[in-house]
Every structure is written in structure tokens, then in C-alpha cells.
Design a protein around this motif. Structure first.
Motif, PDB file in Angstrom:
ATOM      1  N   ARG A  37     168.645 -24.646  40.927  1.00  0.00           N
ATOM      2  CA  ARG A  37     169.377 -25.836  41.411  1.00  0.00           C
ATOM      3  C   ARG A  37     169.096 -26.045  42.730  1.00  0.00           C
ATOM      4  NH1 ARG A  37     173.738 -27.867  38.915  1.00  0.00           N
ATOM      5  NH2 ARG A  37     174.663 -26.780  37.103  1.00  0.00           N
ATOM      6  N   LEU A  70     174.478 -25.736  32.943  1.00  0.00           N
ATOM      7  CA  LEU A  70     173.234 -25.173  32.526  1.00  0.00           C
ATOM      8  C   LEU A  70     173.121 -24.808  31.156  1.00  0.00           C
ATOM      9  CD1 LEU A  70     171.837 -23.601  35.600  1.00  0.00           C
ATOM     10  CD2 LEU A  70     171.197 -25.663  35.031  1.00  0.00           C
ATOM     11  N   VAL A  92     164.367 -21.677  36.206  1.00  0.00           N
ATOM     12  CA  VAL A  92     165.593 -22.344  36.125  1.00  0.00           C
ATOM     13  C   VAL A  92     166.069 -22.397  37.520  1.00  0.00           C
ATOM     14  CG1 VAL A  92     166.729 -20.126  35.401  1.00  0.00           C
ATOM     15  CG2 VAL A  92     168.098 -22.621  35.468  1.00  0.00           C
ATOM     16  N   ILE A 124     170.102 -32.689  51.944  1.00  0.00           N
ATOM     17  CA  ILE A 124     170.808 -33.811  52.826  1.00  0.00           C
ATOM     18  C   ILE A 124     169.632 -34.084  53.957  1.00  0.00           C
ATOM     19  CG2 ILE A 124     171.954 -32.079  54.451  1.00  0.00           C
ATOM     20  CD1 ILE A 124     174.288 -33.740  54.237  1.00  0.00           C
ATOM     21  N   ASP A 165     175.082 -24.531  54.530  1.00  0.00           N
ATOM     22  CA  ASP A 165     175.922 -24.221  53.344  1.00  0.00           C
ATOM     23  C   ASP A 165     175.438 -23.182  52.672  1.00  0.00           C
ATOM     24  OD1 ASP A 165     177.691 -24.945  51.356  1.00  0.00           O
ATOM     25  OD2 ASP A 165     176.382 -26.581  50.579  1.00  0.00           O
ATOM     26  N   ASN A 193     174.970 -21.054  43.478  1.00  0.00           N
ATOM     27  CA  ASN A 193     174.022 -21.845  42.471  1.00  0.00           C
ATOM     28  C   ASN A 193     173.124 -20.739  42.079  1.00  0.00           C
ATOM     29  OD1 ASN A 193     175.092 -24.316  42.685  1.00  0.00           O
ATOM     30  ND2 ASN A 193     173.786 -24.857  44.428  1.00  0.00           N
ATOM     31  N   ASN A 231     177.628 -22.142  48.818  1.00  0.00           N
ATOM     32  CA  ASN A 231     177.054 -22.917  47.847  1.00  0.00           C
ATOM     33  C   ASN A 231     175.548 -22.129  47.239  1.00  0.00           C
ATOM     34  OD1 ASN A 231     178.168 -24.617  46.054  1.00  0.00           O
ATOM     35  ND2 ASN A 231     177.281 -26.408  47.387  1.00  0.00           N
ATOM     36  N   GLU A 265     169.961 -28.691  46.516  1.00  0.00           N
ATOM     37  CA  GLU A 265     170.762 -29.438  47.198  1.00  0.00           C
ATOM     38  C   GLU A 265     170.131 -29.950  48.399  1.00  0.00           C
ATOM     39  OE1 GLU A 265     174.418 -27.782  48.283  1.00  0.00           O
ATOM     40  OE2 GLU A 265     175.118 -27.664  46.035  1.00  0.00           O
ATOM     41  N   TYR A 308     167.918 -18.692  41.248  1.00  0.00           N
ATOM     42  CA  TYR A 308     167.329 -19.099  42.301  1.00  0.00           C
ATOM     43  C   TYR A 308     168.006 -20.517  42.569  1.00  0.00           C
ATOM     44  CZ  TYR A 308     163.477 -21.545  44.755  1.00  0.00           C
ATOM     45  OH  TYR A 308     162.847 -22.144  45.876  1.00  0.00           O
ATOM     46  N   ALA A 309     168.100 -20.791  44.021  1.00  0.00           N
ATOM     47  CA  ALA A 309     168.476 -22.304  44.618  1.00  0.00           C
ATOM     48  C   ALA A 309     167.936 -22.294  45.971  1.00  0.00           C
ATOM     49  CB  ALA A 309     170.094 -21.912  44.601  1.00  0.00           C
ATOM     50  N   VAL A 310     167.946 -23.599  46.069  1.00  0.00           N
ATOM     51  CA  VAL A 310     167.405 -24.043  47.439  1.00  0.00           C
ATOM     52  C   VAL A 310     168.159 -25.116  48.081  1.00  0.00           C
ATOM     53  CG1 VAL A 310     165.733 -25.659  46.189  1.00  0.00           C
ATOM     54  CG2 VAL A 310     165.066 -24.691  48.573  1.00  0.00           C
ATOM     55  N   THR A 311     168.301 -25.130  49.237  1.00  0.00           N
ATOM     56  CA  THR A 311     169.064 -26.250  50.234  1.00  0.00           C
ATOM     57  C   THR A 311     168.193 -26.893  51.338  1.00  0.00           C
ATOM     58  OG1 THR A 311     171.078 -26.973  50.829  1.00  0.00           O
ATOM     59  CG2 THR A 311     170.455 -24.801  51.131  1.00  0.00           C
ATOM     60  N   THR A 312     168.515 -27.794  51.670  1.00  0.00           N
ATOM     61  CA  THR A 312     167.931 -28.325  52.974  1.00  0.00           C
ATOM     62  C   THR A 312     169.255 -28.437  53.838  1.00  0.00           C
ATOM     63  OG1 THR A 312     168.373 -30.550  52.599  1.00  0.00           O
ATOM     64  CG2 THR A 312     166.221 -29.840  51.845  1.00  0.00           C
ATOM     65  N   ASN A 313     170.476 -28.157  53.480  1.00  0.00           N
ATOM     66  CA  ASN A 313     171.585 -28.027  54.281  1.00  0.00           C
ATOM     67  C   ASN A 313     171.675 -26.650  54.526  1.00  0.00           C
ATOM     68  OD1 ASN A 313     173.788 -28.507  55.355  1.00  0.00           O
ATOM     69  ND2 ASN A 313     175.006 -29.221  53.701  1.00  0.00           N
ATOM     70  N   GLY A 341     159.440 -26.448  46.271  1.00  0.00           N
ATOM     71  CA  GLY A 341     160.672 -25.852  46.747  1.00  0.00           C
ATOM     72  C   GLY A 341     161.207 -25.082  45.447  1.00  0.00           C
ATOM     73  N   GLY A 342     160.376 -24.492  44.606  1.00  0.00           N
ATOM     74  CA  GLY A 342     160.772 -23.869  43.452  1.00  0.00           C
ATOM     75  C   GLY A 342     160.262 -22.515  43.489  1.00  0.00           C
ATOM     76  N   LEU A 343     160.415 -21.820  42.406  1.00  0.00           N
ATOM     77  CA  LEU A 343     160.322 -20.286  42.223  1.00  0.00           C
ATOM     78  C   LEU A 343     158.670 -20.298  42.437  1.00  0.00           C
ATOM     79  CD1 LEU A 343     162.219 -19.053  39.055  1.00  0.00           C
ATOM     80  CD2 LEU A 343     162.354 -18.042  41.676  1.00  0.00           C
ATOM     81  N   TYR A 390     166.978 -27.892  37.383  1.00  0.00           N
ATOM     82  CA  TYR A 390     165.870 -28.019  36.423  1.00  0.00           C
ATOM     83  C   TYR A 390     165.735 -26.820  35.565  1.00  0.00           C
ATOM     84  CZ  TYR A 390     163.771 -25.127  39.989  1.00  0.00           C
ATOM     85  OH  TYR A 390     163.488 -23.825  40.875  1.00  0.00           O
ATOM     86  N   GLU A 421     174.770 -18.764  39.257  1.00  0.00           N
ATOM     87  CA  GLU A 421     174.727 -19.518  37.883  1.00  0.00           C
ATOM     88  C   GLU A 421     173.513 -19.509  37.293  1.00  0.00           C
ATOM     89  OE1 GLU A 421     175.312 -23.941  38.084  1.00  0.00           O
ATOM     90  OE2 GLU A 421     175.624 -23.867  35.743  1.00  0.00           O
ATOM     91  N   THR A 422     172.492 -19.860  38.001  1.00  0.00           N
ATOM     92  CA  THR A 422     171.032 -19.566  37.203  1.00  0.00           C
ATOM     93  C   THR A 422     170.618 -18.594  36.892  1.00  0.00           C
ATOM     94  OG1 THR A 422     169.813 -19.654  39.256  1.00  0.00           O
ATOM     95  CG2 THR A 422     170.423 -21.832  38.865  1.00  0.00           C
TER      96      THR A 422
END
Lengths: 434, 457
Positions: free
Chosen positions: B46, B117, B44, B50, A65, A72, A68, B48, A57-62, A321-323, B33, A75-76
Motif C-alpha cells: 500500500r 486486500l 503486495v 502527498i 505519518d 498498512n 499509518n 500514500e 510492505y508500505a510506502v509513503t511520501t508523507n 517505490g515497491g519491494l 497493488y 495489513e499487507t
């Protein structure tokens, strides 16, 4: 979004992209005057993948992008939970009215007028009261798509009005307040003003309560601040799965008063908590939780449901913004047949609780609540005689809601997540300095 | 680099903007987290982010525009100025501060977010293993998060401040169950991005898991008034919740009656009582060099020898109350305007040892640790995670967690002993005006309150 999904599919078995974008305008009043105008633009993109059977899981406001974002998530996924669910494929969703073009079009000037009208009503009633008020309108766009062909998209508007008033006399402080929200614009202070004026009337005098058990009426705000938090946790399918819910093993059993009816309702028209589907693309449904005092269901998202061997109730929600995690949309408590006046009239010596402070700090999982009465009234011989101070109310919701004297005739929305009538309890522990 | 480019463009725009004052914040951040529920690492991730904001003041009114999209900066500035113009109706007042151009680094050797992590997970796995070794444990909850943030503040007065900071937060809770009865115990820890303090908690975790089980056989307190001794953690929460929030001037600067109540010089407690807020102490989670209005951090005595002598300010509240700015305007992130907040708030140590403090208590309560606390200015409630009866000068049987409540003015006066053992609490975060959790620290030595209302049966 499509591009992220394509890229994610190259490194994962399954993928889901969830995006939220919002625009919000807020008008703030401080010390009875217009103080602050705010506009907030927000957008975020979340990627959930299933890679080698595990959730990443990953989150971005960009939102540009995305390489990335995919890295991310990958990796998680090394450490994520094993995915037990399948993402939903194409679904049909119920028609739920959550958008009103009018809400978006309310001019800022009209929002200012609304706030000024509310403050004028309150300061006209009670001299010296200092009010903070807030008028908000906004629109949220939600879009979701996954690798199994599931897709959902909706727009929601919201409009809210809230006020808190403080009256200070010496070291004595009185706090009153109320709020209301809808997907449609509000043009009159209406119920919010009426409720605050009633609070001011009832709090005009002060009264003392003794330390002992006594009958207590919780107003809809009182129910929200004192009784609901333990139930929110207990009906969460995840709490149940862990064995940490006191009612987890009691499906079908009578645990509460037989007059008690509770359900989760995400399909009420123009309620900001409503939506056609949850944050995983599962269609919204009304889920009965307590019928005739019996526990009938718990609330699930996809993963928790799969682990518990049941189906999602469409309660997957992404907070902060999580799972997704199981979460109620809105709790609705059925109205009864007794008026507030009848409840008060029935009490020889007791308390009306409008706002309990700090009730959620104790052993919430176990059902305990204990808090200071921020706003509450003493009842003597069937009449409200004044506001109480330095008073604590404590109990356990499982004991309190097993034996309810009456549910009120009118249910009200409070805090945007609960519709409830007044609840009249025959005996609750009260401690006071009085 | 993105925000530096935007900052240069904004610096020019705010200088030319048609307002009494304009400032802008830009921010890029990364976070990771991990959340355990029970034996499993449930979540789990990540993230980002801006974004930025522009805040303008025109004739005393504020306009504020926040955004994730760094395009059309001119449009954002124009909107903030236009909004402020719609609100304003009097002279703008902001306490004077010298423009600052500075760059502040995070001050950690290793950015916690970039630590793999796997390395962080190993520590959390060890903690979870310790909890589950205990019999009668029903479940565990562990929440770890870290973040790194790079911000740029710039203003129409010529300030340009780049700051970096890192933050780590850890919560560990053990839940025990017996015959349908459920009890929990937990801890909350944090640091300024240094992983070391949160990776050495094995003994504490073992203790709290034992404690959760022991609570199952503990009785509830009898409700009523007691002499209560608070440990440094809970006393720190008390000073933050019950008193600290009252010192935030945005509550009082437009409210004559509250201002009277909080008049400087008024006696609030005994001559031994000293309360300080300061963001200048290195290593604490509430510390910073400049606040979010570009004002340098200060050390502010709130209570000195029992007398109210100071309060916390933004530039606006300081100007309106004709006091000095204290550098306490803080925003949780770029989506919010800065408001008056605490930094590190604590009661200064006195001279009394713990033994002397409880020595002459016939029947009282020793309350430790915390679940949380909240305040409505005059009234507060806070809950202890751990409690014991004090009988005849000795710590006696354990109790179920207690909730303490009272009137802050009476309670401050009722503090009749202040210990010699100051300790700072770095866990959790503070919430106000929808901005939560803001990193703060609070602390105190042990304190004794002579008459305190305890909820119970």
C-alpha cells in the motif's frame, strides 16, 4: 526513521526502513531555445516488515505519518510471501565514489550555457534542425536501517546532458540524438555533440536495402535498443527461479560466442548506476555473467537468492517505490579489438543500426527482437552510403550472440545502464519496403 | 485536510505573485497493488503520497517547482517565479479560459483502495488457478493496482477546482514453454475505479492461457508486405500511437516544417475515416471534467472525412497556433508539469462487416490484441499479441505474435475498410516525456490496411 523501526518492532519480528530523498534541477530547451526550469524535491519512506513469517510492505511520501505506514504494512503482511531470508546485519561496504560536491554547485546559468553550446554545435552544422535538450543535476540521499543492526547511508550526485534533434523535409523525418551522464559535472557538450554530428554526417543521403539476411553492425546505442532487453530478463534470478529464462538451466555451459564477456558492475567510479550497497543493504560486488561465452552467474536479491538456495549478489532494487526485486546495476560488455571502420570495411552489403524502435515489444523472454530502424545506415562495398528508411530488423539474441564476427575496440556508456562496444553480426534478417 | 489548508495559503500567494501567470496543484493519493509471479503473490503493498507543485510563466518562460513537503509554500512560489524569469524572453501567450470554481467527485460507489486486500486477492487467485490448470504453462504474471486521488488546482486567474478520481488497472499474462521455447499471451484491462469489469474475466483468462500454449506450435510469419486486418484493440493502439501522438500540438507548435506537414485541411485518408479525441465520455479511463490547466474537456475531431481538422492543445500551444484550447494538458502526478496528452482516442465506426472485410483477401494477416506500440511521429511499430493468416477470405492458421511497422501517412491512406463494430480498450497507459503510465482509452472498429510491413523470417 529510528522511531518507525521501534514502532514496527512492536508488531513484527523483523523490520527495515528505507528512505530516499532527492533534489533535482532540470533545464529544458524546446525548439532550440531555453523553455523550462524545474526543481523537484522528493522524499519517501518505505517500511518492510516480517510478521508471522510473512512480508508486509508500505510506502509513503508523507514522512510524518508513520502510524499509518505501520498499519498498512501489517495489513499487507497477511498475504505477503513467506520471508525466506534474513535481513543483513552490520556490514562493511566497498568505497565507491558516487558523490561530487561540484555537481551540486553548478550554477543554473552554467547548465543553460552547456545546453546552448550543444544546440549551437548542432544547428551550426545542419540548418533547419529542431533540437530538444535537457541538462539535469541532482543529489540523492539514501538511508537504510533494519532490526538486525544493519545500516547503510550514502549520497549520490548526478549530472546528465541529452539531446534529440528532428529534421523534417516534406514527410521525411530524421531523428538524431545522444545523451551522457556522470556523478561529476560536465562542462562541455563533448562526446554528445560529436556523436550527433557524426549521425548527421552519415544520414546525409538516403539509401535502399533489399529484403534478405545480411551483416549488421550494432553501435553502442543500437546494442542498447535492440539486443540488451532479453538479456536483462534472462539473467534476472527471479526469471531463472521461475524456469522462464532460456539460459536458466545452462549455468557453466557455453551459450554465446566465446568472445562475449558480460558482467554487472555497480562499483565503477562516478557512474550514476553505481552504489556502495544495494537497496537491501547488501554490499555491492562485480558479478561476472558471461565469461568466454559461458553463463557464469545470475543476479539475485535476498529473497530470490534464499529461494534459489544461493546468496544475494547485491542486486536488490526498489523500482517505483515497491519491494526490492533483482535488477542489474549496469551491464558491461567487454571491448574487443576491431575498430568500427574495420567492421564497415569488411561488409559488402549490410547495415549499421544506431537506433531500433520497438524492439522490446515482441517475445522478449524468448530472446526475440524485431523493430523498425529509426536511425541506421546502409553499407555498400565497405562504405556507409546513407541512411535507410522503412526497414525492419528481426532476430533472436541467442542465435545472434552465438556467432559474433567482432566486438568493437572502444566501449561506451549508453542510457546510464550499459557499457558496450559496437557488435558486428554476420547475418541478420532485414525486411524493407525499398 | 492537509492539502486544503495548503491550497488556501497558495491561493493567496499565487494571486500576489509577480508573474504573468501562476498555477498550483496539490494532490493526496492512496494506492494498493498486488503482483503475482508464478503461483505466489510475490508482492503486495500500500502506498500514500502527498505533494504539490507551483508553475509560473514570465515572458513566455516556465518555472516549475514540485515538492512532497508542504512547508515553505512562499519559498516554492518565489522559486518558480524566479526560474520563469530566468527563462522568459518574449510575450507570454496562453489561450483565454474562464476561471472555474468547481468540485468533481470520483463517481464510484466504493473507493477501490479501501476494499480489503483479501477481497481483491480472491479474484486474482481464481485467475491464477485457471492459468495453472493448463498443461505446459511455465509461469504466470498478474499485476493489479488501484488508486484514488484527490487534487486541487488553483490559478492566479481565480480558478479553484477540486477533483477526485479512482482508477483500476489489471494485467494478466500466461507464459508457456516447451523444449526451451517460450511463448506468452496476455490481457490488459482497466476501469474508473469500478471493480466489476475486472472481476468477470474468467473466460478471457482461460482463453489466453490456452493461447499461450497453442503459440508454441505456431509458425512465425514470413516478413514482408501484407494486407492486414486489425481487431478493435490493435487498431485502437494504432490510432493512438501512429496518429494520436502526431496530433499533440507541443510537437509542432514551434516547428515550422512539422506544422506544414500537419496543416489543417490536408487529406490524410479516405472519406470514411473519422478520428476523435474526447475526455467527455463517462466511464472511460481517459475521461475527466477539467484538465490539469483547469480547461473543460471537449470533443475534438482530429480527422473528419479523411481531412485533418483539429489537434490537441494546452493553453500555450492553442494560443501560439491561434486555435481553441481543447483541454488536453495533463500531468501524471504533481511531480510533473502538464503537457499535451490524449484522453480517449478512437476511429469512428463505418459500415463494413468483418466477413466482408476479410472476404476478398487471398493472403493476408489478421492481427489481434497488443503487446505495445511506439512511434517516432513519422514511423510507428506496434506488436500484436495474437495473429492469424487470412487465406482465401477465411481466418486460417495461427502465427507467432507479429510486429507491424510503417509510415503513418502512407498507412492512414492505406486504410481501405472501416468496420461497424467500435470497441474501446481500457487497458494499459500512455507514456510521454517520462510521464508514464497516464490513464487513457483508445478504440476502433476492425480496420483493413492494404499494404503493411510485417516483421518476420
Amino acid at each position: 526513521m529510528e522511531e518507525i523501526l521501534v514502532q514496527a518492532r512492536k508488531v513484527a519480528e523483523e523490520a527495515e526502513v528505507f528512505s530516499v530523498a532527492s533534489e533535482e534541477t532540470q533545464v529544458y530547451f524546446e525548439a532550440n531555445r531555453l523553455k523550462h526550469l524545474q526543481t523537484k524535491q522528493q522524499a519517501s519512506m518505505a517500511l518492510r516488515i516480517i510478521r508471522q513469517g510473512r512480508i508486509g510492505y508500505a510506502v509513503t511520501t508523507n514522512t510524518d505519518d508513520y502510524p499509518n505506514l505501520v498499519d498498512n504494512a501489517v495489513e499487507t503482511a497477511q498475504f505477503g510471501m513467506t520471508a525466506k531470508f534474513e535481513l543483513p546485519s552490520a556490514n562493511s561496504y566497498p568505497q565507491v565514489e558516487v558523490f561530487s560536491a561540484d555537481a551540486e554547485l553548478v550554477p543554473v546559468e552554467a547548465m543553460v550555457t552547456l545546453g546552448e553550446g550543444l544546440i549551437a554545435a548542432i544547428t551550426g552544422h545542419t540548418a533547419g534542425i529542431i533540437c530538444e535538450a535537457e541538462v539535469t543535476r541532482g543529489v540523492v540521499s539514501v538511508r537504510l536501517m533494519n532490526s538486525r543492526g544493519g545500516q547503510a547511508e550514502y549520497r549520490k550526485s548526478y549530472f546528465s546532458l541529452g539531446m534529440e534533434g528532428n529534421l523534417t523535409r516534406g514527410t521525411d523525418m530524421l531523428f538524431v540524438g545522444d545523451s551522457a551522464s556522470s556523478c561529476q559535472p560536465m562542462l562541455e557538450p563533448g562526446a554528445v555533440a560529436d556523436n550527433i554530428l557524426q549521425q548527421l554526417e552519415l544520414a546525409r543521403d538516403q539509401a535502399l536495402v533489399p529484403t534478405r539476411s545480411m551483416p549488421v553492425v550494432f553501435t553502442p546505442n543500437g546494442v542498447a535498443s535492440a539486443l540488451v532487453m532479453p538479456l536483462l530478463a534472462a539473467f534476472n534470478g527471479k526469471t531463472v527461479l521461475e524456469g522462464a529464462s532460456p539460459i536458466g538451466q545452462k549455468l557453466g555451459q557455453k551459450v554465446f560466442d566465446s568472445k562475449f564477456e558480460l558482467w554487472d558492475d555497480p562499483v565503477v567510479a562516478f557512474q550514476p548506476s553505481s552504489r556502495p550497497c544495494d537497496d537491501e543493504g547488501v554490499p555491492s560486488q562485480r558479478t561476472p555473467l558471461i565469461e568466454g561465452g559461458r553463463v557464469t552467474s545470475f543476479l539475485y536479491d535476498l529473497q530470490t537468492a534464499a529461494m534459489a538456495g544461493t546468496r544475494s549478489t547485491g542486486n536488490g532494487r526498489r523500482g517505483h517505490g515497491g519491494l526490492p526485486t533483482p535488477s542489474p546495476s549496469a551491464f558491461v560488455v567487454a571491448a574487443g579489438s576491431t575498430t568500427f571502420d574495420e567492421m564497415v570495411g569488411d561488409i559488402k552489403e549490410g547495415l549499421v543500426v544506431e537506433q531500433l524502435m520497438g524492439a522490446g515489444q515482441g517475445n522478449v523472454l524468448g530472446g526475440d527482437f524485431s523493430g523498425n530502424v529509426l536511425l541506421g545506415y546502409k553499407v555498400e562495398n565497405g562504405k556507409i552510403v546513407g541512411r535507410v528508411k522503412d526497414t525492419m530488423v528481426s532476430g533472436n539474441v541467442y542465435r545472434v550472440l552465438k556467432d559474433v564476427a567482432a566486438f568493437g575496440r572502444e566501449a561506451r556508456w549508453v542510457g546510464g545502464f550499459l557499457q558496450t562496444p559496437h557488435i558486428y553480426c554476420p547475418s541478420i534478417s532485414v525486411a524493407s519496403k525499398g | 485536510m492537509l492539502i486544503e489548508n495548503a491550497a488556501q495559503e497558495l491561493a493567496e500567494l499565487v494571486r500576489r505573485g509577480d508573474a504573468d501567470y501562476i498555477e498550483a496543484h496539490l494532490e493526496e493519493s492512496q494506492a494498493s497493488y498486488m503482483v503475482y509471479r508464478g503461483r505466489e503473490l510475490e508482492s503486495v503493498g500500500r502506498s500514500e503520497a502527498i505533494g504539490g507543485n507551483v508553475r509560473a510563466m514570465v515572458r513566455g518562460g516556465w518555472g516549475f517547482v514540485s515538492f512532497n513537503n508542504l512547508g515553505d509554500l512562499r519559498g516554492r512560489v518565489d522559486m518558480a517565479v524566479r526560474q520563469a524569469g530566468m527563462v522568459g524572453s518574449e510575450a507570454s501567450q496562453l489561450a483565454a479560459v474562464s476561471p472555474v470554481v468547481d468540485r468533481v467527485s470520483a463517481g464510484v460507489d466504493r473507493d477501490p483502495v479501501t476494499i480489503p486486500l483479501a477481497e481483491k486477492k480472491q479474484v486474482l487467485d481464481e485467475y491464477n488457478e485457471i492459468i495453472w490448470r493448463q498443461p505446459e504453462i511455465q509461469t504466470s504474471n498478474i499485476g493489479y493496482s488501484d488508486g484514488r486521488k484527490h487534487t486541487i488546482f488553483l490559478s492566479s486567474s481565480g480558478s479553484y477546482i477540486e477533483q477526485e478520481r479512482a482508477d483500476i488497472n489489471l494485467r494478466v499474462a500466461a507464459v508457456a514453454a516447451r523444449d526451451g521455447d517460450i511463448q506468452q499471451a496476455g490481457l490488459s484491462m482497466g476501469s474508473r475505479g469500478d471493480l466489476a469489469p475486472v472481476r468477470q474475466l474468467h473466460q478471457e483468462v482461460e482463453r489466453l492461457s490456452r493461447q499461450a500454449v497453442e503459440l508454441l506450435s505456431a509458425p512465425k510469419a514470413r516478413g514482408g508486405e501484407y494486407t492486414v486486418v486489425l481487431d478493435p484493440v490493435l487498431a485502437g493502439v494504432f490510432v493512438h500511437e501512429a496518429f494520436g501522438h502526431l496530433s499533440e500540438s507541443d510537437f509542432i507548435y514551434e516547428n515550422d516544417r512539422l506544422r506544414e506537414l500537419m496543416a489543417l485541411g490536408k487529406q490524410f485518408g479516405s472519406r470514411e475515416l473519422n478520428i476523435v479525441d474526447t475526455a467527455t465520455l463517462p466511464g472511460l479511463r481517459g475521461s475527466y471534467k477539467y484538465d490539469d490547466e483547469g480547461v473543460p474537456a471537449a470533443r475534438t475531431y482530429l480527422i473528419r472525412e479523411g481531412k485533418l481538422v483539429g489537434r490537441l492543445h494546452s493553453r500555450e500551444t492553442a494560443a501560439k497556433l491561434k486555435e481553441k484550447p481543447t483541454g488536453n494538458a495533463r500531468a501524471i502526478n504533481h511531480r510533473y508539469p502538464p503537457i499535451v496528452r490524449m484522453s480517449n482516442t478512437f476511429i469512428e465506426p463505418g459500415a463494413v462487416s468483418f466477413e466482408d472485410m476479410i472476404g476478398d483477401i487471398k493472403e493476408g494477416i489478421y492481427a489481434k490484441n497488443w503487446y505495445g506500440g511506439t512511434t517516432s511521429m513519422e514511423m510507428f511499430t506496434f506488436s500484436a499479441g495474437e495473429a492469424y493468416m487470412i487465406r482465401n477470405g477465411k481466418i486460417a492458421e495461427a502465427l507467432r505474435p507479429v510486429v507491424l511497422t510503417g509510415n503513418v501517412f502512407d498507412t492512414l491512406k492505406n486504410i481501405d475498410a472501416i468496420g461497424n463494430d467500435l470497441d474501446m480498450n481500457q487497458g494499459g497507459g500512455c507514456g510521454k516525456g517520462g510521464q508514464m503510465p497516464l490513464p487513457v482509452a483508445n478504440g476502433s472498429p476492425h480496420i483493413r490496411i492494404s499494404r503493411c510491413l510485417v516483421g518476420g523470417n
